[in-house]
Design a protein around this motif. Structure first.
Motif, PDB file in Angstrom:
ATOM      1  N   ASP A 321       0.974  -1.216   0.121  1.00  0.00           N
ATOM      2  CA  ASP A 321      -0.019  -0.130   0.013  1.00  0.00           C
ATOM      3  C   ASP A 321       0.813   1.327  -0.084  1.00  0.00           C
ATOM      4  O   ASP A 321       2.118   1.169   0.028  1.00  0.00           O
ATOM      5  CB  ASP A 321      -1.025  -0.002   1.170  1.00  0.00           C
ATOM      6  CG  ASP A 321      -0.360   0.137   2.586  1.00  0.00           C
ATOM      7  OD1 ASP A 321       0.879   0.829   2.545  1.00  0.00           O
ATOM      8  OD2 ASP A 321      -1.181  -0.114   3.488  1.00  0.00           O
ATOM      9  N   GLU A 322       0.327   2.456   0.207  1.00  0.00           N
ATOM     10  CA  GLU A 322       1.058   3.572   0.089  1.00  0.00           C
ATOM     11  C   GLU A 322       1.713   4.001   1.232  1.00  0.00           C
ATOM     12  O   GLU A 322       2.604   4.941   1.127  1.00  0.00           O
ATOM     13  CB  GLU A 322       0.036   4.943  -0.297  1.00  0.00           C
ATOM     14  CG  GLU A 322      -1.034   5.016   0.747  1.00  0.00           C
ATOM     15  CD  GLU A 322      -2.226   4.464   0.752  1.00  0.00           C
ATOM     16  OE1 GLU A 322      -3.334   4.759   1.242  1.00  0.00           O
ATOM     17  OE2 GLU A 322      -2.227   3.025   0.254  1.00  0.00           O
ATOM     18  N   ARG A 372       3.804   2.735  -9.848  1.00  0.00           N
ATOM     19  CA  ARG A 372       4.969   2.988  -9.266  1.00  0.00           C
ATOM     20  C   ARG A 372       5.909   1.851  -9.624  1.00  0.00           C
ATOM     21  O   ARG A 372       5.567   0.591 -10.097  1.00  0.00           O
ATOM     22  CB  ARG A 372       4.696   2.314  -7.686  1.00  0.00           C
ATOM     23  CG  ARG A 372       3.697   3.630  -7.041  1.00  0.00           C
ATOM     24  CD  ARG A 372       3.733   3.326  -5.470  1.00  0.00           C
ATOM     25  NE  ARG A 372       3.096   2.052  -5.348  1.00  0.00           N
ATOM     26  CZ  ARG A 372       3.057   1.464  -4.051  1.00  0.00           C
ATOM     27  NH1 ARG A 372       3.482   1.981  -2.881  1.00  0.00           N
ATOM     28  NH2 ARG A 372       2.461   0.160  -4.102  1.00  0.00           N
ATOM     29  N   ASP A 376      10.422   2.250  -6.392  1.00  0.00           N
ATOM     30  CA  ASP A 376       9.718   3.210  -5.436  1.00  0.00           C
ATOM     31  C   ASP A 376       8.932   2.360  -4.588  1.00  0.00           C
ATOM     32  O   ASP A 376       8.983   2.960  -3.183  1.00  0.00           O
ATOM     33  CB  ASP A 376       8.673   3.883  -6.414  1.00  0.00           C
ATOM     34  CG  ASP A 376       9.237   4.981  -7.249  1.00  0.00           C
ATOM     35  OD1 ASP A 376      10.416   5.526  -7.095  1.00  0.00           O
ATOM     36  OD2 ASP A 376       8.593   5.382  -8.415  1.00  0.00           O
ATOM     37  N   CYS A 380       9.323   2.916  -0.661  1.00  0.00           N
ATOM     38  CA  CYS A 380       8.062   2.940   0.278  1.00  0.00           C
ATOM     39  C   CYS A 380       8.335   1.905   1.370  1.00  0.00           C
ATOM     40  O   CYS A 380       8.062   2.516   2.617  1.00  0.00           O
ATOM     41  CB  CYS A 380       6.872   2.831  -0.345  1.00  0.00           C
ATOM     42  SG  CYS A 380       5.221   3.097   0.408  1.00  0.00           S
TER      43      CYS A 380
END
Length: 619
Positions: A321-322, A372, A376, A380
């Motif tokens: 997830d983000e 993404r 990336d 994260c």
């Protein structure tokens, strides 16, 4: 039953009436053969179970001659194939059950030789698992009665096929090289007879079986019959590939290596856009892949078929997830299955690192998944991990959290297994940044700090090993096999490595541990058993069972790897799970086992870890 080994094959001699179960799987299906030419289990990935387990029967009528009930047979198992040979009087019967790597089809061949003047009838049948189908279709899609309404028979120069329509968009398809008759439909039961004339009795009889739900799962059984030998050649080519280990000193070791690699490769699925490794035959609906299970399943595969591991990484990328959190697994729709597992994001980074180290495919870091890049996503995750470190540079678990591999145990505070993965993943991130031409020194420094804290907070000089977990109110100071990561990742210094492995040898190897009650049966995952009973749920609430002492072959193999790395005798943890399993009639790698409750599921992906260890040690 007596089992031997020959060039990677498992060869069991048993009575004719005894069942010898052998699980197989490919990109679409999971199945099991029973050593009597029957399909004892059959299910389609991301659909449902097709047959009621063990409902399939098959018997041969040889013009008033029957196979002696208590006679002997030889059963050979390797890859996706099981062969059975019966010999009695002047008659020899050879049956072959197999599947290939990609098709939703099961192939059966029967050869009878020794008497040219004998008519042969093959009677077989099975029960359709309508309950599983109704559950899959949420019941309302099931519009027909339990008896098939439509039967379609087709004849060609290659043989005859029967399509039995069970419901809309669901049919059972059978093709046979000889005359086949659907004798009876009784509810969900189907009964057939195949007749072979006297003049051609020495020729073979071929059957192709497939359940079709939709275009994704369809298979043309008549085409399969026409190309029967091609499909068999594919299964033989697969066997040749998984038998590439150059092991000359032990037939048992060779068989274990072949079985392990087959287990890993058989876990790969490609269906409904999903590409990834299943955990095992009991983890199929919905189609999903786990971060930790797939890591250990992928490692033996990277050298053999690296493209599958790349697909696995891209599939797992969809679950991050983000915030950098990951679930336990990712489904075919990208849905997060059991969210926020603490070890999942760490395994993601370590897998990407290991893949690049093995393949030099740096380009994977730039692949875009859901907007993404893989790099990336790794940033994260790493930022999330670093952000949540406490004053000791460690990750503390909250109470009532069981989101790691030991998911029947509420491990609290500092868990050694988690901190080891934390260290390795942060170290791998520094390496990935270096590969990308960036400065990864900050991550390297942080990894060093984490390593120091692990040795300060979790090593016990008096016990001689890293404790399992601790917080301000609890100290679970028994020896847990998953702490062996401290050896494998070089968190422990040389003295501590040897001290810890010697303790594991004494406490976890049951051949040495007289304090446990069942003799020599494998490597325990913990000893003594968990003392905080309030931290245990479900199966692990009992001693010896599941996370509370069972042998988990993947962990036993990691322990063997650590012993080999430190120049200690590693044969027992590497092989005992395998020899014990064979003695129990478990012919594919098991999820876990113990002498109290038996075993978990068969053909369990991460239990193929022995494949990479043997490949590295012997090739």
């Amino acid at each position: 039953m007596i089992t031997g080994f020959e060039n990677g094959k498992l060869i069991t001699r048993a009575k004719n009436f005894e069942k010898v179960y052998y699980n197989v799987a490919n990109e679409k299906i999971m199945a099991q053969f029973d050593g009597k030419a029957c399909i004892s289990q059959y299910s389609i990935a991301n659909r449902c179970n097709v047959l009621v387990d063990n409902s399939f029967y098959l018997n041969l009528s040889l013009e008033n001659t029957t196979i002696p009930f208590d006679g002997g047979k030889s059963v050979t198992m390797i890859g996706k194939n099981q062969d059975v040979i019966y010999s009695f009087d002047d008659i020899t019967i050879l049956t072959k059950n197999f599947t290939d790597e990609k098709s939703n089809a099961i192939f059966t061949e029967i050869q009878i030789s020794g008497n040219d003047n004998m008519e042969v009838d093959i009677n077989f049948g099975y029960l359709i698992d309508l309950s599983a189908f109704k559950l899959f279709c949420h019941a309302d899609a099931f519009k027909k009665s339990d008896t098939a309404e439509y039967i379609t028979v087709k004849q060609s120069q290659n043989g005859l096929s029967i399509e039995s329509k069970i419901a809309d968009h669901y049919s059972i398809n059978i093709a046979c090289s000889d005359s086949i008759i659907l004798r009876e439909i009784e509810g969900a039961g189907y009964h057939y007879t195949v007749h072979k004339n006297k003049s051609s009795v020495n020729e073979r009889i071929c059957l192709v079986f497939s359940a079709c739900f939709d275009k994704e799962t369809s298979f043309n059984v008549m085409e399969g019959l026409k190309r029967f030998d091609e499909y068999y050649a594919c299964s033989e080519k697969y066997i040749e590939m998984i038998s590439s280990f150059d092991i000359k000193d032990s037939e048992m070791i060779k068989a274990m290596a072949v079985s392990s690699l087959n287990c890993c490769l058989s876990s790969y699925k490609s269906i409904d856009g999903f590409k990834g490794f299943f955990a095992g035959i009991n983890y199929q609906t919905p189609a999903r892949t786990y971060y930790r299970d797939s890591y250990f399943t992928c490692i033996p595969v990277i050298d053999i078929v690296p493209s599958l591991v790349k697909e696995q990484i891209l599939t797992l990328s969809k679950g991050v997830d983000e915030f950098g959190k990951c679930p336990s697994a990712v489904t075919f729709t990208g849905e997060k299955f059991w969210p926020d597992h603490i070890d999942s994001p760490m395994f993601y980074i370590i897998l990407v690192n290991d893949y690049i180290e093995k393949t030099n495919d740096i380009g994977i870091l730039d692949v875009i998944v859901d907007g993404r890049s893989v790099m990336d996503i790794m940033r994260c995750i790493s930022n999330h991990l670093i952000r949540n470190l406490d004053e000791n540079n460690l990750l503390a678990r909250e109470p009532f959290n069981r989101h790691d591999w030991a998911d029947n145990v509420y491990r609290v505070g500092y868990v050694t297994y988690i901190q080891c993965l934390l260290y390795k993943s942060v170290l791998c991130m520094s390496q990935m940044l270096h590969i990308s031409g960036e400065n990864g020194q900050l991550y390297k420094d942080k990894a060093d700090e984490i390593k120091e804290s692990i040795n300060t907070c979790l090593w016990d000089d008096h016990l001689g090993y890293y404790i399992n977990y601790r917080d301000s109110n609890h100290l679970e100071d028994h020896l847990s096999i998953d702490t062996v990561l401290a050896v494998i990742f070089d968190i422990a210094d040389d003295d501590r490595k040897l001290m810890m492995l010697k303790k594991m040898e004494a406490l976890l190897e049951t051949g040495n541990n007289v304090r446990q009650s069942f003799g020599d049966w494998g490597v325990m995952s913990v000893f003594p058993f968990y003392k905080y009973k309030e931290h245990l749920v479900e199966k692990s609430s009992e001693d010896y069972i599941y996370h509370n002492g069972s042998d988990w072959p993947y962990l036993s193999c990691l322990y063997a790897y650590a012993k080999k790395k430190c120049h200690l005798d590693y044969q027992y943890p590497l092989t005992r799970w395998f020899t014990y399993s064979i003695s129990q009639g478990w012919f594919t790698p098991v999820e876990y086992y113990n002498p109290v409750s038996g075993r978990g599921s068969l053909l369990q992906g991460w239990s193929g870890m022995a494949g990479i260890i043997l490949n590295e040690f012997y090739n």
